[in-house]
Design an enzyme around this catalytic site. Structure first.
Site, PDB file in Angstrom:
ATOM      1  N   ASP A  14       3.630   1.370   2.736  1.00  0.00           N
ATOM      2  CA  ASP A  14       2.151   1.745   2.858  1.00  0.00           C
ATOM      3  C   ASP A  14       1.687   0.765   4.097  1.00  0.00           C
ATOM      4  O   ASP A  14       1.642  -0.368   4.243  1.00  0.00           O
ATOM      5  CB  ASP A  14       1.146   1.281   1.739  1.00  0.00           C
ATOM      6  CG  ASP A  14      -0.084   1.648   1.851  1.00  0.00           C
ATOM      7  OD1 ASP A  14      -0.610   2.446   2.751  1.00  0.00           O
ATOM      8  OD2 ASP A  14      -0.951   1.382   1.013  1.00  0.00           O
ATOM      9  N   ASP A 110       0.217   7.560   6.362  1.00  0.00           N
ATOM     10  CA  ASP A 110       0.698   6.146   6.460  1.00  0.00           C
ATOM     11  C   ASP A 110       1.351   5.592   5.044  1.00  0.00           C
ATOM     12  O   ASP A 110       1.394   4.512   5.130  1.00  0.00           O
ATOM     13  CB  ASP A 110      -0.733   5.105   6.723  1.00  0.00           C
ATOM     14  CG  ASP A 110      -1.704   5.652   5.485  1.00  0.00           C
ATOM     15  OD1 ASP A 110      -1.268   6.618   4.729  1.00  0.00           O
ATOM     16  OD2 ASP A 110      -2.594   4.938   5.387  1.00  0.00           O
ATOM     17  N   GLU A 111       1.845   6.674   4.508  1.00  0.00           N
ATOM     18  CA  GLU A 111       2.464   6.158   3.166  1.00  0.00           C
ATOM     19  C   GLU A 111       3.542   6.914   2.805  1.00  0.00           C
ATOM     20  O   GLU A 111       3.681   8.213   2.871  1.00  0.00           O
ATOM     21  CB  GLU A 111       1.527   6.349   2.049  1.00  0.00           C
ATOM     22  CG  GLU A 111       1.589   5.578   0.672  1.00  0.00           C
ATOM     23  CD  GLU A 111       0.474   5.936  -0.115  1.00  0.00           C
ATOM     24  OE1 GLU A 111       0.744   5.526  -1.462  1.00  0.00           O
ATOM     25  OE2 GLU A 111      -0.565   6.321   0.097  1.00  0.00           O
TER      26      GLU A 111
END
Length: 366
Positions: A14, A110-111
């Site tokens: 993350d 983003d993860e």
């Protein structure tokens, strides 16, 4: 606990305050200052996509209105998102992942989850792979990421949030059950504010409390997801990392503390929900041709109404107006409504161009 079958090696990566961190990286004058990426607080106001850690100290968070963020931190610097840049950075991050595994399940820009049970480079240790990925992101992109490492997706995701920012947390097989017992119920998958309140009224505050109920009791009180609670509190999560997840629909809904009885209140809530949905669509760079309104009444009767467009949409204004029109067709004047929801589907092929509107909470783009 899981059976004697070989354990998976799962990493959840993350990025730390992704959009804001990219802005601070690229603009030296933003470093060390409270940065809010998203809509403007002026006029009708936009929504916070994400905030730097300096801004989060003031209580600013994703999906909050920009106006509220400004009230919490008058000195905050509001920055328009640069999605083309975020997407380029995200693609680079995914290239780093691919050095170690092809089993990558993106959750957003983003993860992502990674299954490194058999990593390409033969590193052997999921913890070492996570360290190397974090180091590569730092050296090649000058950004930080947090990683959670465990034997299943649920625990890895929870672990990645423990030592943020720039964190690395490993929760091994022998530690999972105790970890889950100590976990507050609001951290469990599928537990929102309303469900958490219900649990606490039942005296259920932690995983250990949930563990006292049988699977039948959990299902009776919480529906199908009760079966998941029963499994996960015992450290069991057999969901595989899925490299090619196709998003069918995206939406948001809210159950209210009191029944809505006026169209004014209903419209106000639809405005908020539409902003959240638009933010999520923005983050995933998705547009859809079908907008669906979900209504649950005080007697728990539930209906849905939808409208389709010839062109794909995702902006908050269109979602709000469509939802209000669909609501009007249900004769809401005499209704008592306990839940409203808006979702968008029928995505199809979408060549995404530069964004025109700014809305959103931070999602991911891997």
């Amino acid at each position: 606990m899981p059976s004697a079958t070989p354990y998976r090696k799962i990493i959840h990566i993350d990025m730390d305050a992704f959009y804001a961190s990219v802005e601070q990286r690229d603009e030296p004058e933003y470093r060390g200052k409270p940065i809010v990426v998203g809509g403007s607080p002026e006029g009708r106001g936009g929504v916070v996509a994400t905030a730097s850690y300096e801004a989060r100290k003031f209580g600013i968070r994703s999906a909050m209105s920009a106006k509220q963020a400004k009230q919490l931190c008058p000195q905050a610097i509001f920055v328009r998102p640069r999605f083309a840049v975020y997407k380029e950075v995200s693609q680079h991050i995914r290239e780093i992942f691919r050095r170690y595994t092809d089993l990558i399940e993106p959750l957003s820009l983003d993860e992502a989850y990674l299954d490194v049970t058999e990593d390409k480079l033969g590193v052997g240790s999921a913890i070492e792979v996570a360290k190397q990925i974090k180091q590569a992101i730092q050296e090649e992109l000058n950004l930080t990421a947090s990683a959670g490492v465990s034997i299943n997706k649920f625990v890895a995701k929870i672990a990645s949030d423990i030592n943020k920012p720039d964190g690395l947390k490993f929760i091994g097989p022998s530690a999972i059950e105790k970890f889950m017992e100590n976990l507050p119920v609001e951290k469990f998958f599928g537990v929102g504010k309303v469900t958490a309140e219900k649990m606490k009224k039942m005296g259920l505050h932690t995983g250990a409390d949930l563990k006292t109920l049988t699977e039948q009791e959990l299902t009776q009180h919480f529906g199908k997801v009760g079966g998941f609670y029963y499994q996960i509190v015992r450290g069991i999560d057999n969901r595989p990392v899925q490299p090619h997840r196709e998003t069918k629909s995206m939406g948001a809904e809210d159950t209210f503390a009191y029944d809505l009885t006026t169209t004014e209140d209903m419209h106000e809530e639809l405005d908020k929900i539409a902003q959240t949905v638009a933010a999520r669509l923005d983050r995933y760079q998705l547009k859809g041709r079908t907008v669906t309104l979900k209504i649950k009444y005080s007697d728990f009767k539930q209906i849905t109404r939808n409208q389709s467009f010839n062109h794909p949409v995702r902006d908050a204004d269109t979602l709000t107006q469509t939802a209000k029109q669909l609501l009007a067709a249900t004769n809401p004047e005499d209704a008592r409504i306990r839940l409203l929801g808006i979702s968008v589907s029928n995505f199809g092929e979408q060549p995404i161009k530069e964004k025109k509107t700014v809305i959103g909470e931070q999602l991911s783009l891997f």
